[in-house]
Design an enzyme around this catalytic site. Structure first.
Site, mmCIF file in Angstrom:
data_model
loop_
_atom_site.group_PDB
_atom_site.id
_atom_site.type_symbol
_atom_site.label_atom_id
_atom_site.label_comp_id
_atom_site.label_asym_id
_atom_site.label_seq_id
_atom_site.Cartn_x
_atom_site.Cartn_y
_atom_site.Cartn_z
ATOM 1 N N ASP A 54 2.109 -6.956 -2.386
ATOM 2 C CA ASP A 54 2.451 -8.380 -2.298
ATOM 3 C C ASP A 54 1.524 -9.266 -3.121
ATOM 4 O O ASP A 54 1.797 -10.458 -3.288
ATOM 5 C CB ASP A 54 2.418 -8.844 -0.840
ATOM 6 C CG ASP A 54 3.525 -8.213 -0.012
ATOM 7 O OD1 ASP A 54 4.471 -7.674 -0.617
ATOM 8 O OD2 ASP A 54 3.442 -8.262 1.222
ATOM 9 N N TYR A 70 12.240 -0.238 -1.282
ATOM 10 C CA TYR A 70 11.394 0.943 -1.422
ATOM 11 C C TYR A 70 11.424 1.523 -2.825
ATOM 12 O O TYR A 70 10.561 2.321 -3.186
ATOM 13 C CB TYR A 70 11.817 1.991 -0.390
ATOM 14 C CG TYR A 70 11.622 1.485 1.024
ATOM 15 C CD1 TYR A 70 10.345 1.369 1.560
ATOM 16 C CD2 TYR A 70 12.704 1.071 1.789
ATOM 17 C CE1 TYR A 70 10.156 0.866 2.840
ATOM 18 C CE2 TYR A 70 12.517 0.571 3.071
ATOM 19 C CZ TYR A 70 11.241 0.467 3.590
ATOM 20 O OH TYR A 70 11.051 -0.045 4.846
ATOM 21 N N ARG A 106 -0.495 4.353 8.922
ATOM 22 C CA ARG A 106 -1.040 3.137 9.519
ATOM 23 C C ARG A 106 -1.731 3.481 10.829
ATOM 24 O O ARG A 106 -1.514 4.535 11.408
ATOM 25 C CB ARG A 106 0.070 2.111 9.766
ATOM 26 C CG ARG A 106 0.791 1.664 8.491
ATOM 27 C CD ARG A 106 1.787 0.568 8.780
ATOM 28 N NE ARG A 106 2.597 0.226 7.620
ATOM 29 C CZ ARG A 106 2.226 -0.621 6.669
ATOM 30 N NH1 ARG A 106 1.051 -1.213 6.756
ATOM 31 N NH2 ARG A 106 3.013 -0.887 5.647
ATOM 32 N N GLY A 107 -2.565 2.527 11.308
ATOM 33 C CA GLY A 107 -3.290 2.744 12.553
ATOM 34 C C GLY A 107 -4.613 3.443 12.298
ATOM 35 O O GLY A 107 -4.812 4.077 11.261
ATOM 36 N N THR A 151 -7.040 -2.697 6.034
ATOM 37 C CA THR A 151 -7.743 -1.437 5.755
ATOM 38 C C THR A 151 -9.180 -1.701 5.336
ATOM 39 O O THR A 151 -10.107 -0.999 5.765
ATOM 40 C CB THR A 151 -7.005 -0.667 4.645
ATOM 41 O OG1 THR A 151 -5.677 -0.375 5.079
ATOM 42 C CG2 THR A 151 -7.719 0.630 4.324
#
Length: 605
Positions: free
Chosen positions: A391, A539, A335-336, A363
């Site tokens: 999701d 997970y 991420r980021g 993204t």
């Protein structure tokens, strides 16, 4: 002698003799160079002249290389224009319809029959090829009257052109297939008032850079090439005030914008894991290789990894051959993101012309910003997004890849909770599932299980007191219960801290243990025995390999993403709307409100 045209332009070859002594024709045969030609004087068999003719291919020096190339380019241009014209007007299906109808009806005068059908179709403009009626029904339609049903063969169950406005007709058929009414098609026949059709135009590199066209190498392996102006419209319904999208049909194009041999591509995955990531990577590589692209980079570590090209992978068909059987991503997601202007410069320095971004709405928004940064520095690169979120909350498209697999795995956890609840005295099976802001996984897995007593999702206005009271009622009447809660309820049933992760997502309170404690406290208060079996497969459902459905879905999305890039589309994503695969502008997804479960809709109720 006079040679009117080259060997490539005529077969048989015609030789003209200025003094008409005699004439003869020869047919050129492959791998044959010399032909003996005999000219008769008067047809009586007397030989007048014998010639030995040798065929030789003209060299570029003799004819001129530029002349030969110009002829070939002109031939290709005419062929492409002809093919486009045939597809635009759908002439082949129309002629096929006519011939099939002639053979089925066997009219006494087939030419008059064909002429009548051509007249009936004359008003039809672009659209599906005009279909055909029987002679009786066709005459009735042209004269504006209703034919009487007849015994024997039924009329064709297809709309038929007649006296229509702008070439479109609204035809009503009875159960036997006879025409009941025939009138010009009006908007209110298919759409409600206050509705609209929105064409979602996709950006093309020729809008900013030099237009380029070259034939696709895929023409050797597939006949299913999509016309450049092929649009797909959502199914029209009479729902009040609905917006219908018209989008570009996905698939391989006849003409490419990029020369595959001179193209380098890069693939990056961002955000959380999702079943099918490796399948998408694999199919992008395989399809690029089929086009002839040999330089394919795999960017490790998400957007952050763009800044470290020394760590990029060289992706080959051999390397990715079996990765679709593995969960996760071989490119290591993260991420980021660094400044998009810096990422654009790195991609330019690595000569990347096609940039494939696999991720969610955040993204994809970043991919659009990277494309803008590329335009600022004048770097011609196709940016293509592949929508990803477990999701299933990305707007416009039907579903995201991996969602079906996640629901399948989530159902297994619910089934385990049901077994525990049934096989232990005074037992509740409590399951927490993924779903930050949308409860699609929780809802679909619960529906598939058929054994869930209480389903809690973020879209609901939940009263904890009512949940606890109903839980008491279930245990007193059934002796067991299964409760499923989405993780997003940690922001609706509990006040979260407000902190965010590296990707800007709010950190949610852990609703599973919290709800477990609340239920246990309630039963302790009323002095009833209780056992709670808590299962959190968060997970587990996202780290597994995709199931059969998602493998196929991932393959189609990935292949269409490559088709879009090779054709020169940019700022684009491949998706599926109402079971039709289309190209969409990325902006249509990131600027639309995320999908949520309609708690008043049929699925939830």
């Amino acid at each position: 002698m006079e040679f009117n045209m080259s060997r490539n332009e005529a077969n048989p070859f015609k030789v003209q003799i200025f003094s008409p002594v005699a004439s003869q024709r020869i047919t050129l045969v492959p791998k044959t160079e010399t032909y003996d030609v005999v000219f008769d004087s008067d047809g009586a068999g007397e030989k007048r002249l014998e010639l030995s003719v040798t065929e030789r291919t003209a060299s570029p020096k003799a004819v001129g290389g530029s002349v030969l190339q110009a002829r070939e380019d002109r031939r290709k241009k005419v062929a492409n224009e002809t093919q486009d014209y045939i597809e635009d007007h759908q002439l082949v299906p129309f002629i096929q319809n006519i011939m099939q109808s002639v053979l089925a009806e066997k009219p006494a005068d087939p030419y008059a029959y064909i002429e009548a059908n051509l007249r009936a179709a004359r008003g039809a403009s672009r659209g599906p090829p005009p279909a055909l009626l029987s002679p009786t029904s066709r005459s009735a339609a042209l004269e504006g009257r209703t034919p009487k049903p007849k015994s024997g063969p039924k009329a064709l169950f297809v709309p038929t052109p007649g006296k229509t406005f702008a070439g479109a007709a609204h035809v009503v058929l009875d159960p036997q297939g006879a025409v009941v009414s025939h009138e010009p098609l009006a908007v209110d026949h298919v759409m409600p008032p206050q509705s609209e059709v929105r064409r979602l135009r996709v950006a093309h590199l020729r809008d900013k850079y030099e237009a380029k066209e070259m034939e696709t190498p895929l023409k050797q392996v597939t006949a299913s090439l999509i016309a450049k102006n092929s649009w797909t419209l959502q199914s029209l319904t009479k729902s009040s005030g609905k917006v219908f999208f018209q989008t570009l049909t996905a698939g391989p194009r006849r003409m490419l914008h990029f020369d595959p041999k001179e193209t380098a591509a890069a693939i990056v995955t961002c955000g959380g894991l999702c079943p099918g990531l490796n399948s998408v990577i694999r199919e992008i590589v395989m399809m690029l290789h089929m086009y002839g692209v040999n330089r394919i980079f795999g960017i490790k570590g998400g957007y952050k990894g763009v800044m470290s090209p020394e760590n990029w992978l060289d992706l080959t068909p051999h390397l990715v051959q079996d990765i679709h059987s593995q969960g996760g991503t071989i490119l290591v997601s993260d991420r980021g993101n660094p400044p998009h202007s810096e990422m654009a410069k790195v991609l330019r320095d690595q000569n990347v012309r096609q940039y494939f971004v696999i991720g969610g709405d955040g993204t994809l928004k970043g991919a659009g910003q990277t494309y803008d940064a590329m335009c600022d520095i004048g770097w011609e690169c196709a940016v293509v997004g592949v929508p990803k979120t477990i999701d299933n909350d990305i707007a416009v498209i039907d579903t995201t890849f991996g969602f079906d697999t996640a629901c399948t795995e989530a159902k297994k956890a619910i089934d385990s909770a049901y077994v525990e609840a049934q096989c232990n005295a005074n037992c509740i099976g409590l399951v927490k599932l993924m779903g930050r802001h949308a409860g699609f996984i929780t809802m679909h897995a619960s529906l598939a299980s058929r054994n869930v007593d209480i389903c809690l999702i973020p879209e609901m206005d939940i009263s904890l007191d009512k949940v606890l009271e109903h839980t008491l009622h279930l245990m007193q009447t059934k002796g067991h219960a299964v409760i499923v809660v989405a993780e997003g309820c940690g922001d609706t049933m509990i006040m979260s801290s407000g902190e965010t992760d590296a990707g800007g997502n709010k950190l949610l309170a852990d609703v599973g243990p919290w709800l477990k404690d609340k239920i246990a406290a309630k039963f302790k208060e009323v002095k009833l025995p209780l056992t709670i079996k808590y299962i959190d497969p968060t997970y587990m459902i996202r780290a597994v390999p995709p199931n059969s459905y998602d493998r196929v879905y991932c393959s189609v999305l990935a292949q269409n993403s490559v088709h879009a890039a090779m054709a020169g589309y940019t700022g684009v994503t491949a998706g599926r709307i109402e079971q039709r695969y289309v190209f969409l502008p990325i902006e249509a997804l990131v600027k639309s409100k995320s999908k949520r479960v309609d708690v008043r809709g049929r699925w939830f109720q």
